[in-house]
Design an enzyme around this catalytic site. Sequence first.
Site, short mmCIF file in Angstrom:
data_model
loop_
_atom_site.label_atom_id
_atom_site.label_comp_id
_atom_site.label_asym_id
_atom_site.label_seq_id
_atom_site.Cartn_x
_atom_site.Cartn_y
_atom_site.Cartn_z
N HIS A 128 0.81 -1.23 0.00
CA HIS A 128 0.00 0.00 0.00
C HIS A 128 0.85 1.28 0.00
O HIS A 128 0.32 2.37 -0.18
CB HIS A 128 -0.92 0.05 1.23
CG HIS A 128 -1.97 -1.01 1.25
ND1 HIS A 128 -2.81 -1.25 0.18
CD2 HIS A 128 -2.34 -1.90 2.22
CE1 HIS A 128 -3.64 -2.24 0.49
NE2 HIS A 128 -3.37 -2.66 1.71
N ASP A 165 -3.01 -10.51 -2.04
CA ASP A 165 -3.52 -9.90 -0.80
C ASP A 165 -4.97 -9.48 -1.07
O ASP A 165 -5.31 -9.06 -2.17
CB ASP A 165 -2.67 -8.69 -0.44
CG ASP A 165 -3.00 -8.10 0.93
OD1 ASP A 165 -2.19 -8.28 1.86
OD2 ASP A 165 -4.06 -7.46 1.07
N HIS A 167 -6.52 -6.97 -0.17
CA HIS A 167 -6.67 -5.54 -0.41
C HIS A 167 -5.95 -5.15 -1.71
O HIS A 167 -5.02 -5.85 -2.14
CB HIS A 167 -6.12 -4.75 0.79
CG HIS A 167 -6.74 -5.17 2.08
ND1 HIS A 167 -6.08 -5.98 3.00
CD2 HIS A 167 -7.98 -4.93 2.58
CE1 HIS A 167 -6.90 -6.21 4.02
NE2 HIS A 167 -8.05 -5.60 3.80
N ASP A 253 -4.81 -12.53 3.89
CA ASP A 253 -6.01 -11.95 4.50
C ASP A 253 -7.27 -12.17 3.66
O ASP A 253 -8.32 -11.61 3.95
CB ASP A 253 -5.81 -10.45 4.79
CG ASP A 253 -5.07 -9.72 3.68
OD1 ASP A 253 -4.91 -10.29 2.59
OD2 ASP A 253 -4.67 -8.56 3.92
ZN LIG Z 1 -4.16 -6.85 2.96
#
Ligand SMILES: [Zn+2]
Length: 362
Positions: A128, A165, A167, A253
């Site tokens: 990120h 991931d 996200h 996740d």
């Molecule tokens: Zn994540």
Amino acid sequence: MWHDTGTGAWVIPAGLTVQPLGHLENAEGKRRIRNLLEVSGLIEHLVLLKPRVATEDEVLRLHTREYVDRIKSESANLGGDAGELTPFGPGSYEIALLAVGGCITAVDAVLDGKVDNVYALVRPPGHHAERDIGRGFCIFANVALAAMHARQVRGLTRVAVVDWDVHHGNGTEHAFYDDPSVLTISIHQDNNYPPASGAITDTGSGAGTGYNINVPLPPGSGVGAYIATFERVVVPALRAFEPELIFVASGLDASAMDPLASMMMTSDGYRKLTQAVLAAARELCGGRLVICHEGGYSPAYVPYCGLAIVEELAGVRTDLADPLLGLLEGFGGQELQPHQDAVIREAEKLVAGARPQPSRRR
Ligand SMILES: [Zn+2]
């Protein structure tokens, strides 16, 4: 493991209305992967690589001088926040440099033929982090910086990053958005984090158009949706692009047990994704594969996903079973659903765009 994210309640800073509980991004999930590798005996089949600290110049390939200096000076005092939801404590600057250096070490080890492939169990995560701001627990962009090392120092022409991931891999996308030499593919829960990021229509800009693929799966997607995404989008895009090295940004996740997302992956699901990407690496780039750890916030379940992935990388199956696998596989909706299939069908149209332009082929 000593990177300190503070005493907030999960992702909420502690204060007069929030009782301290402990941050979700803590050492435990990572430490427990390492421990399970030991308990299962798998560690005896692995080559342990010692990470080095990345240099400031290496981090400055992506991040701004102002940002790096700020993290460095706050880390030398009490710590601070790298930008958005990214608290850190004293010494986190040096630890973040070690996470970047660990991923760079992994690249060198694979390219030098010291090992066949690597799982870089690093922390803090990186996917990120953007040029001048840390976001979502990430300080420096570990995988993007390792990809830059592969390109700029090791001279590779094309590298690919597959981000599983849950996200969106906004930092990696951001680093290479106009760059046709790095194919970035992110499979994530639709509009989870960062907000309004990771749309299927974001395909790159300028010369990089076509070399960014987002697959925003609906919440509730299970193993069937993930496998279909890999078979129909990820592997075909890798085949079109013909990378010389493949990275995976490995967040665990997307598991059914994770508190920061709403997907239904299992350890066996991650095993199958690893098999798919490993087969693609063998077909396309001599098996050269570097998997770097990202998120994963169920400290009880993350280790079983990590073990399954490393078993596949090592080609050794231990007899330590995932005690939750039967329960999670029995959840309703694990197979591909029509509304998930519709997203994957849209993403399939992006595969052809990942083919390198003839002038850029070596
Ligand atoms: Zn994540």
